[in-house]
Write a protein that holds these residues in place. Structure first.
Motif, PDB file in Angstrom:
ATOM      1  N   GLU A  58       0.821  -1.201   0.000  1.00 60.17           N
ATOM      2  CA  GLU A  58       0.000   0.000   0.000  1.00 60.17           C
ATOM      3  C   GLU A  58       0.861   1.259   0.000  1.00 60.17           C
ATOM      4  O   GLU A  58       0.519   2.263  -0.605  1.00 60.17           O
ATOM      5  N   TYR A  62       0.898   4.255  -2.670  1.00 58.15           N
ATOM      6  CA  TYR A  62       0.786   5.668  -2.293  1.00 58.15           C
ATOM      7  C   TYR A  62       1.876   6.508  -2.964  1.00 58.15           C
ATOM      8  O   TYR A  62       1.635   7.615  -3.442  1.00 58.15           O
ATOM      9  N   HIS A  65       0.967   7.071  -6.376  1.00 59.66           N
ATOM     10  CA  HIS A  65      -0.114   8.046  -6.406  1.00 59.66           C
ATOM     11  C   HIS A  65       0.431   9.470  -6.280  1.00 59.66           C
ATOM     12  O   HIS A  65       0.026  10.362  -7.023  1.00 59.66           O
ATOM     13  N   ARG A  68       1.808  10.599  -9.459  1.00 58.60           N
ATOM     14  CA  ARG A  68       0.787  11.031 -10.431  1.00 58.60           C
ATOM     15  C   ARG A  68       0.290  12.441 -10.106  1.00 58.60           C
ATOM     16  O   ARG A  68       0.066  13.248 -11.000  1.00 58.60           O
ATOM     17  N   LEU A  69       0.126  12.714  -8.792  1.00 58.09           N
ATOM     18  CA  LEU A  69      -0.264  14.068  -8.372  1.00 58.09           C
ATOM     19  C   LEU A  69       0.733  15.094  -8.902  1.00 58.09           C
ATOM     20  O   LEU A  69       0.364  16.139  -9.419  1.00 58.09           O
TER      21      LEU A  69
ATOM     22  N   TYR B  23      -4.520  12.459   4.850  1.00 57.73           N
ATOM     23  CA  TYR B  23      -4.761  12.052   3.463  1.00 57.73           C
ATOM     24  C   TYR B  23      -4.075  10.720   3.181  1.00 57.73           C
ATOM     25  O   TYR B  23      -4.643   9.811   2.595  1.00 57.73           O
ATOM     26  N   LYS B  24      -2.837  10.610   3.645  1.00 57.10           N
ATOM     27  CA  LYS B  24      -2.093   9.368   3.443  1.00 57.10           C
ATOM     28  C   LYS B  24      -2.766   8.203   4.174  1.00 57.10           C
ATOM     29  O   LYS B  24      -2.932   7.114   3.614  1.00 57.10           O
ATOM     30  N   PHE B  27      -5.735   7.047   2.330  1.00 52.51           N
ATOM     31  CA  PHE B  27      -5.330   6.292   1.139  1.00 52.51           C
ATOM     32  C   PHE B  27      -4.933   4.867   1.526  1.00 52.51           C
ATOM     33  O   PHE B  27      -5.404   3.899   0.940  1.00 52.51           O
ATOM     34  N   HIS B  31      -7.357   2.264  -0.149  1.00 50.98           N
ATOM     35  CA  HIS B  31      -6.879   2.002  -1.502  1.00 50.98           C
ATOM     36  C   HIS B  31      -7.149   0.572  -1.948  1.00 50.98           C
ATOM     37  O   HIS B  31      -7.678   0.325  -3.027  1.00 50.98           O
ATOM     38  N   GLN B  49      -6.158   0.490 -10.409  1.00 51.66           N
ATOM     39  CA  GLN B  49      -5.306   1.368  -9.596  1.00 51.66           C
ATOM     40  C   GLN B  49      -5.385   2.812 -10.086  1.00 51.66           C
ATOM     41  O   GLN B  49      -5.398   3.747  -9.297  1.00 51.66           O
ATOM     42  N   GLU B  50      -5.422   2.961 -11.408  1.00 48.03           N
ATOM     43  CA  GLU B  50      -5.468   4.292 -11.991  1.00 48.03           C
ATOM     44  C   GLU B  50      -6.774   4.994 -11.602  1.00 48.03           C
ATOM     45  O   GLU B  50      -6.761   6.162 -11.212  1.00 48.03           O
ATOM     46  N   SER B  53      -6.667   5.967  -7.936  1.00 45.28           N
ATOM     47  CA  SER B  53      -5.755   7.098  -7.773  1.00 45.28           C
ATOM     48  C   SER B  53      -6.434   8.390  -8.242  1.00 45.28           C
ATOM     49  O   SER B  53      -6.329   9.437  -7.596  1.00 45.28           O
ATOM     50  N   ASP B  54      -7.164   8.323  -9.354  1.00 47.62           N
ATOM     51  CA  ASP B  54      -7.889   9.498  -9.858  1.00 47.62           C
ATOM     52  C   ASP B  54      -8.918   9.990  -8.846  1.00 47.62           C
ATOM     53  O   ASP B  54      -9.074  11.197  -8.655  1.00 47.62           O
ATOM     54  N   PHE B  56      -8.763   9.663  -5.609  1.00 49.60           N
ATOM     55  CA  PHE B  56      -8.038  10.322  -4.513  1.00 49.60           C
ATOM     56  C   PHE B  56      -7.478  11.682  -4.946  1.00 49.60           C
ATOM     57  O   PHE B  56      -7.415  12.609  -4.139  1.00 49.60           O
ATOM     58  N   ILE B  57      -7.100  11.789  -6.194  1.00 47.66           N
ATOM     59  CA  ILE B  57      -6.652  13.095  -6.704  1.00 47.66           C
ATOM     60  C   ILE B  57      -7.813  14.088  -6.643  1.00 47.66           C
ATOM     61  O   ILE B  57      -7.663  15.221  -6.200  1.00 47.66           O
ATOM     62  N   TRP B  60      -8.324  15.391  -3.167  1.00 40.69           N
ATOM     63  CA  TRP B  60      -7.356  16.415  -2.768  1.00 40.69           C
ATOM     64  C   TRP B  60      -7.686  17.759  -3.407  1.00 40.69           C
ATOM     65  O   TRP B  60      -7.599  18.804  -2.785  1.00 40.69           O
ATOM     66  N   GLU B  61      -8.107  17.693  -4.669  1.00 43.21           N
ATOM     67  CA  GLU B  61      -8.406  18.931  -5.384  1.00 43.21           C
ATOM     68  C   GLU B  61      -9.662  19.620  -4.844  1.00 43.21           C
ATOM     69  O   GLU B  61      -9.796  20.822  -4.950  1.00 43.21           O
TER      70      GLU B  61
END
Lengths: 370, 194
Positions: A58, A62, A65, A68-69, B23-24, B27, B31, B49-50, B53-54, B56-57, B60-61
């Motif tokens: 995990e 992270y 991830h 990607r950010l 946040y971590k 995740f 996740h 996974q993608e 991840s999107d 979670f992005i 954050w935004e």
């Protein structure tokens, strides 16, 4: 009726969905049926035992991830440290789960297709004319027998039971190409000018001079390439641009494509075979290698499910083994057999197994059940 | 995992304090189950996974809007579901919409024989019983047991009735229970033979 109600209420209770009235009613039912106590207690225990999470996996996810950010230029306080960047680069090139070193060959798609066709003059049966077929040497072994062959360049191949090796008359002209179905152990004479290639239905193996074992029975779940010494390059048919380099004592297992798994069909376009890269295990007693024991006439399995063992034994003893019980199929077995008959081997396994089983033989068919 | 209050608190920390730590944690906590859920729809690990991840992005935004989320767990699962379905090519989407076709990766249903006083044989029976569940039934069982969703939330997520969720859950539990009934009766036989 009360039993139906019992299950609904018990499920509600365990899932935390029960009302106070539900709980009262459940309690009454339980008092009337103390025999349900065992199952309900165990179900609660099962419910509360949670899946194990590999936290390092995990953490890796992270890291990817965060990467990607960053790529999307989204402000996030924590910038990746240089060593984390390196880890990310490694992870994203690896596809995190499979720790495999990918070497992307600098070939264009067109060139690789040309090379693919060139290197596979007789892999497509339909395209082979009778004249070409006449020039192909074929060595095959029946179930229950093994053989050792010396190829024109002096390289030696042991063929395991139920296997086939073909090569054409151009062998050792510009290169050395063979096609394998089944299992072969190769001791290849070193000749850097003439690469040695083994074609199987799932992978192609390219070497210069090494000792290695390829197990590629079409009916097996996976194709295994084990490198004993030297170095070797494997390419997977469905992704011709990627090459995997094996080091000594490494074993690559690539899942064979099965069309029968309907559930996976939807994903055909992006479908990629599962693969794992392992270390070859050496036997702690005499440092022999399980993967190549068959060349010394030993049938070895090490903590393998009975259903896989049955397939191996079937080939080895030229019999058809069927296991009727699911739990037995999953039972992991370890053993080495040398001179035993199939009956003796099965008796030995039954004696050592914690789950007892019996077997019945009629002709070539052996049925195993509890 | 089941601790919805904990998840709410983490989201609050992200929203109000811009806490990267929270946040971590969020995740790391979510996740894997979200990936497993997405995998059921997409049948590809990398793709799943993608998508997660999107999501979670996106969180954050849009972190300042987070406190308005009433039930965060279902919000996340829905976001993953919508994103996953949208990322599937049109030709295949119709088929993908049928939650009866969503798979659950098997290792997610987990028993620890060390903690439970059960024989290996019984474990295997239970494991097999779970494997044999129809895929939708297994999905519902997994979402409720492992992921901590409520009946109502699963109904909402899969767009089925609460009654259906309850019926599927009862089927799953009953089949597991059946494995143990046999165990009980064979135990009785042994005792009576003595």
């Amino acid at each position: 009726m009360s039993q139906e109600q019992f299950w609904i209420l018990l499920t509600r209770k365990i899932a935390g969905e029960a009302s106070p009235e539900d709980l009262t009613e459940l309690e009454q039912l339980m008092q009337q049926h103390p025999e349900w106590q065992f199952a309900s207690q165990n179900l609660e225990d099962i419910w509360n035992s949670k899946p194990h999470v590999d936290i390092s996996e995990e953490e890796e996810a992270y890291l990817l991830h965060l990467h990607r950010l960053q790529q999307k230029n989204i402000p996030f306080g924590k910038q990746l440290q240089p060593e984390e960047e390196a880890a990310v680069a490694e992870l994203s090139s690896n596809s995190s789960r499979k720790r495999i070193r990918w070497l992307i060959a600098g070939l264009t798609v067109a060139a690789s297709v040309a090379a693919f066709l060139f290197f596979n003059p007789f892999s497509g049966k339909s395209g082979a004319s009778p004249a070409q077929l006449a020039n192909i040497n074929e060595i095959s072994t029946r179930l229950g027998s093994k053989t050792r062959i010396q190829l024109p360049d002096g390289s030696v191949v042991w063929l395991n039971a139920g296997s086939k090796l073909t090569y054409d008359k151009d062998y050792n002209q510009e290169d050395r190409q063979v096609t394998l179905t089944g299992e072969g152990f190769f001791d290849v004479i070193k000749d850097p000018a003439k690469p040695f290639l083994v074609h199987t239905s799932t992978v192609d193996v390219r070497v210069l001079g090494t000792v290695f074992n390829v197990k590629a029975y079409p009916e097996d779940k996976a194709t295994e390439t084990s490198l004993i010494r030297g170095s070797l390059e494997v390419s997977i048919k469905s992704r011709p641009l990627d090459k995997i380099i094996l080091a000594s004592n490494e074993k690559l297992v690539v899942e064979n494509k099965k069309d029968t798994v309907a559930a996976w069909k939807a994903d055909e376009e992006t479908d990629q075979p599962l693969m794992t890269l392992n270390q070859i295990k050496r036997n702690s007693r005499d440092s022999t290698i399980n993967e190549t024991q068959w060349t010394e006439n030993k049938l070895v399995f090490d903590n393998e499910p009975f259903e896989d063992v049955a397939v191996k034994m079937g080939r080895w003893f030229a019999v058809d083994i069927e296991i009727t019980d699911w739990a037995l199929k999953q039972k992991r077995l370890t053993g080495t057999f040398e001179r035993e008959s199939v009956e003796q081997a099965l008796e030995g396994l039954a004696y050592a197994s914690t789950t007892p089983f019996i077997f019945k033989r009629s002709g070539n068919k052996i049925i195993i059940h509890r | 995992m089941k601790d919805v209050l904990h998840i709410k608190w983490l989201l609050e920390q992200v929203a109000l304090q811009q806490s990267e730590e929270a946040y971590k944690k969020l995740f790391l906590l979510l996740h894997k189950p979200l990936c497993q859920f997405a995998f059921g729809i997409l049948k590809s690990n990398d793709h799943a996974q993608e998508v997660v991840s999107d999501v979670f992005i996106h969180i954050w935004e849009h972190k300042t809007k987070l406190p308005a989320i009433e039930s965060p767990l279902i919000y996340l699962y829905k976001a993953v579901k919508n994103r996953a379905l949208n990322s599937i090519a049109k030709e295949r989407r119709q088929q993908a919409l049928d939650s009866g076709e969503w798979l659950v990766p098997m290792p997610s249903v987990y028993f620890d024989p060390e903690k439970l006083m059960m024989t290996e044989e019984l474990m295997q029976k239970l494991q097999q019983a779970v494997e044999d569940l129809p895929s939708r039934c297994r999905l519902i069982f997994k979402l409720i047991k492992d992921d901590g969703l409520r009946y109502k939330e699963v109904a909402d997520l899969l767009q089925i009735s609460v009654k259906t969720v309850e019926a599927q859950m009862t089927i799953a539990m009953r089949r597991l229970g059946k494995c143990m009934e046999v165990e009980v009766s064979s135990l009785n036989v042994k005792i009576s033979k003595k």
